[in-house]
Design an enzyme around this catalytic site. Structure first.
Site, PDB file in Angstrom:
ATOM      1  N   GLU A 169      61.221  30.475  14.585  1.00  0.00           N
ATOM      2  CA  GLU A 169      61.872  31.472  15.436  1.00  0.00           C
ATOM      3  C   GLU A 169      60.904  32.392  16.159  1.00  0.00           C
ATOM      4  O   GLU A 169      60.932  33.616  15.964  1.00  0.00           O
ATOM      5  CB  GLU A 169      62.862  32.317  14.618  1.00  0.00           C
ATOM      6  CG  GLU A 169      64.027  31.496  14.128  1.00  0.00           C
ATOM      7  CD  GLU A 169      65.146  32.351  13.537  1.00  0.00           C
ATOM      8  OE1 GLU A 169      65.070  33.584  13.605  1.00  0.00           O
ATOM      9  OE2 GLU A 169      66.099  31.753  13.016  1.00  0.00           O
TER      10      GLU A 169
ATOM     11  N   GLU B 234      67.994  25.669   9.843  1.00  0.00           N
ATOM     12  CA  GLU B 234      68.646  26.830   9.220  1.00  0.00           C
ATOM     13  C   GLU B 234      70.070  26.899   9.725  1.00  0.00           C
ATOM     14  O   GLU B 234      70.308  26.876  10.932  1.00  0.00           O
ATOM     15  CB  GLU B 234      67.983  28.165   9.594  1.00  0.00           C
ATOM     16  CG  GLU B 234      66.782  28.512   8.801  1.00  0.00           C
ATOM     17  CD  GLU B 234      66.229  29.908   9.136  1.00  0.00           C
ATOM     18  OE1 GLU B 234      66.996  30.819   9.485  1.00  0.00           O
ATOM     19  OE2 GLU B 234      64.997  30.052   9.059  1.00  0.00           O
TER      20      GLU B 234
HETATM   21  C1  GCO Z   1      64.731  33.068  10.291  1.00  0.00           C
HETATM   22  C2  GCO Z   1      65.285  33.941   9.477  1.00  0.00           C
HETATM   23  C3  GCO Z   1      65.425  33.834   8.094  1.00  0.00           C
HETATM   24  C4  GCO Z   1      66.578  34.728   7.802  1.00  0.00           C
HETATM   25  C5  GCO Z   1      67.876  34.078   8.191  1.00  0.00           C
HETATM   26  C6  GCO Z   1      69.060  34.958   7.979  1.00  0.00           C
HETATM   27  O1  GCO Z   1      64.182  32.047  10.119  1.00  0.00           O
HETATM   28  O2  GCO Z   1      65.021  33.592  11.237  1.00  0.00           O
HETATM   29  O3  GCO Z   1      65.219  35.218   9.898  1.00  0.00           O
HETATM   30  O4  GCO Z   1      64.171  34.202   7.639  1.00  0.00           O
HETATM   31  O5  GCO Z   1      66.562  35.065   6.486  1.00  0.00           O
HETATM   32  O6  GCO Z   1      67.869  33.733   9.551  1.00  0.00           O
HETATM   33  O7  GCO Z   1      68.980  36.067   8.815  1.00  0.00           O
END
Ligand code: GCO
Length: 450
Positions: free
Chosen positions: A163, A344
């Site tokens: 991300e 995710e």
């Molecule tokens: C990501 C995330 C995770 C978070 C999840 C829930 O990869 O963005 O921020 O680390 O824990 O997205 O918010």
């Protein structure tokens, strides 16, 4: 059957959110350790000093995944554990931790997916400007080479960044995440230098790992205007440029989205765009829900509005819109023409242990059912989706929300570190088993073969 026998069913985590052992065996501070020391930044002033103590409990956590029937696991490596100063001398004790983890995964027939960067930049590099310093592309490539040479005999799946849109925008543009900077130039420099680091790392991984399968992990969410106004419509396009396209466009097409071009242009040197747009093997997607965008006064001129009243929301207020997930998968397929791995997807809930000692998280089961069904619809409509990793294995340190938001399919008791699989973990495990049984009645393909 839309899901192939080689489909990966996994879980994702990140180093900072679960490992703990923040100062053990030579690990130095990351920007998040430092950021959290200022009071008031995170719910209850939680820290990740111990987190889920996964550093010590990794073997039991791997056994849990094996018992659930997962055949893939995405984790991240903590740069400040391997290179406490961010560059220079490597830390053998830190390197040895991931040897143990990887060997345990392989012994359990779980494919390791290694992400190089899930937001825990060594503080020593932030002191030199962090992602604002162009030299960081080289520091990141050197770190990638260390990881590739150490683990590339056993690990083949590598992600460069998790991300990038979130950590650049929140960390350098809006000041909501470490390192807490809110500055227009800082944001645009960081965006470009992360892209350069990605391209440099892809080259290193290709060079040093035979048979490497490489990608980046992008968060993509449809950006819907919050109202019918022309202002909100324009704001939605601007947010989409930062959120959805600032990294995938340069990495796939060697150009920035038009909305960003002028702001990033001062930092682009000759040859950069070709260096960034190295071919990759797959598109990693993180997706939770759409954005409803309002015109705003921040540096994007766009703010995150509430969803319309009729849109269902999760326990933490995130919109639950499975069709947006299906549409996102189809959009990625048509734009990027790469195999897609969902790395995710999941939801937080106010999970409680009931009198019988179990956690009946029906809300999460409903979310996961709806979203995996939407994924199957996208596959049936042609999207080349090859894996699904739930966020997350464990209740963990949720950045600005600390431990107040539980995202795990496995409950973690904060006082004792005891792990209790929630009802959703059983549901996920049964769903995976059902897919395997129908794909392969003779039981020949119970592990991924790609
Ligand atoms: C990501 C995330 C995770 C978070 C999840 C829930 O990869 O963005 O921020 O680390 O824990 O997205 O918010």
């Amino acid at each position: 059957m839309t899901i192939r026998p080689t489909f990966l069913w996994g879980a994702s985590t990140s180093a900072f959110q679960i490992e703990g052992a923040a100062h053990l065996d030579g690990r130095a501070d990351s920007i998040w350790d430092v950021y959290l020391r200022a009071p008031g930044r995170v719910s209850h002033n939680d820290t990740a000093e111990t987190a889920c103590d996964h550093y010590h409990r990794y073997a039991a956590d791997v056994a849990l995944m094996r018992d659930l029937g997962l055949n893939a696991y995405r984790f991240s490596v903590a740069w400040p554990r391997l290179l406490p100063q961010g560059r220079g001398a490597a830390n053998e004790a830190g390197l040895a931790f991931y040897d143990r983890l990887i060997d345990a995964l392989l012994a359990a027939e779980i494919e390791p997916w290694l992400c190089l960067y899930h937001w825990d930049l060594p503080q020593a590099l932030e002191a030199l400007g962090g992602w604002q310093n162009r030299d960081i592309a080289g520091w990141f490539a050197d770190y990638a080479a260390l990881v590739a040479r150490r683990y590339g005999d056993r690990v083949k799946r590598f992600a460069t960044f998790n991300e990038p849109c979130v950590f650049t925008l929140f960390g350098y543009g809006l000041g909501w995440h470490a390192p807490g900077i809110a500055d227009r130039a800082a944001l645009h420099k960081a965006i470009h230098h992360v892209n350069l680091g990605h391209g440099r790392a892809v080259d290193v991984l290709r060079r040093d790992v035979a048979g490497a399968s490489i990608g980046a992990i992008h968060n993509r969410q449809p950006c819907y205007p919050a109202s019918d106004s022309a202002e909100d419509a324009a704001a939605a396009l601007r947010l989409a440029a930062y959120w959805n396209d600032a990294f995938p466009f340069p990495q796939a097409f060697a150009c920035y989205p038009p909305e960003l071009q002028e702001a990033v242009a001062p930092y682009i040197a000759a040859g950069d765009m070709a260096q960034i747009a190295r071919p990759v093997d797959w598109f990693g997607l993180n997706h939770y829900s759409p954005h409803y965008v309002k015109a705003g006064s921040n540096l994007m001129g766009a703010s995150f509005g509430p969803p319309p009243a009729e849109v269902p929301r999760s326990a933490i207020g995130w919109p639950v819109v499975p069709e947006a997930f299906r549409d996102t998968l189809l959009d990625i397929h048509s734009r990027f023409r790469l195999p897609i791995y969902v790395l995710e997807n999941g939801t937080a809930a106010n999970d409680i242990v009931d009198a019988s000692g179990s956690i009946q998280d029906d809300g999460r089961i409903g979310y996961l059912k709806a979203y995996t069904t939407a994924m199957e619809q996208a596959i049936a409509a042609g999207a080349d989706v090859r894996g699904y990793f739930v966020w997350s294995l464990l209740d963990n340190f949720e950045w600005g929300a600390g431990y107040s938001q539980r995202f795990g399919i496995v409950y973690v008791d904060r006082a004792t570190q005891r792990r209790i699989p929630k009802a959703s973990a059983r549901w996920y495990s049964n769903m995976i088993a059902a897919h395997r049984a129908s794909d392969d009645p003779a039981g020949r393909h119970n592990r991924a073969e790609e």
